[in-house]
Scaffold this motif. Structure first.
Motif: not given
Length: 105
Positions: A42-50, A80-83, A85-93
């Motif tokens: 969760s804490d490094v998600y943005e780096v992973l995506v980049r 863990l990555f997919d969870i 991602k889904a959490k962030r997409q849900s929050q964004s929505a």
């Protein structure tokens, strides 16, 4: 039943003292490694995506994590990555919907 000096002390301690002792014991607990990994992803998600956007493979990411002592099975990493991602997409929505509802008023 035989009592020990320690058990008598515990039985006679004040409620406030018991609360303080329980709080201290609970604060000393550490998360299980699997939960640490959840927080870590969760804490490094943005780096992973980049990095994945830069075409760094999951295999290379897992290899690097393993080199620094973070051992994750590829399937667990994906989970863990997919969870996250889904959490962030849900929050964004939810944020988008809240913004739209607020601006319509």
């Amino acid at each position: 039943m035989k009592t020990t000096p320690n058990s008598n002390a515990i039985a006679n301690e004040s409620y406030a003292s018991k609360v303080a002792r329980v709080k201290a014991a609970l604060e000393a607990l550490q998360p299980q490694p699997k939960h640490e990994n959840t927080e870590l992803i969760s804490d490094v998600y943005e780096v992973l995506v980049r990095k994945m956007g830069q075409k760094v493979t999951r295999r290379d990411i897992l290899k690097k994590l393993n080199e620094i002592g973070i051992k994750l099975h590829p399937a667990k990493f994906k989970e863990l990555f997919d969870i996250e991602k889904a959490k962030r997409q849900s929050q964004s929505a939810a944020d988008t919907a809240a913004h739209q509802n607020g601006s319509d008023e």
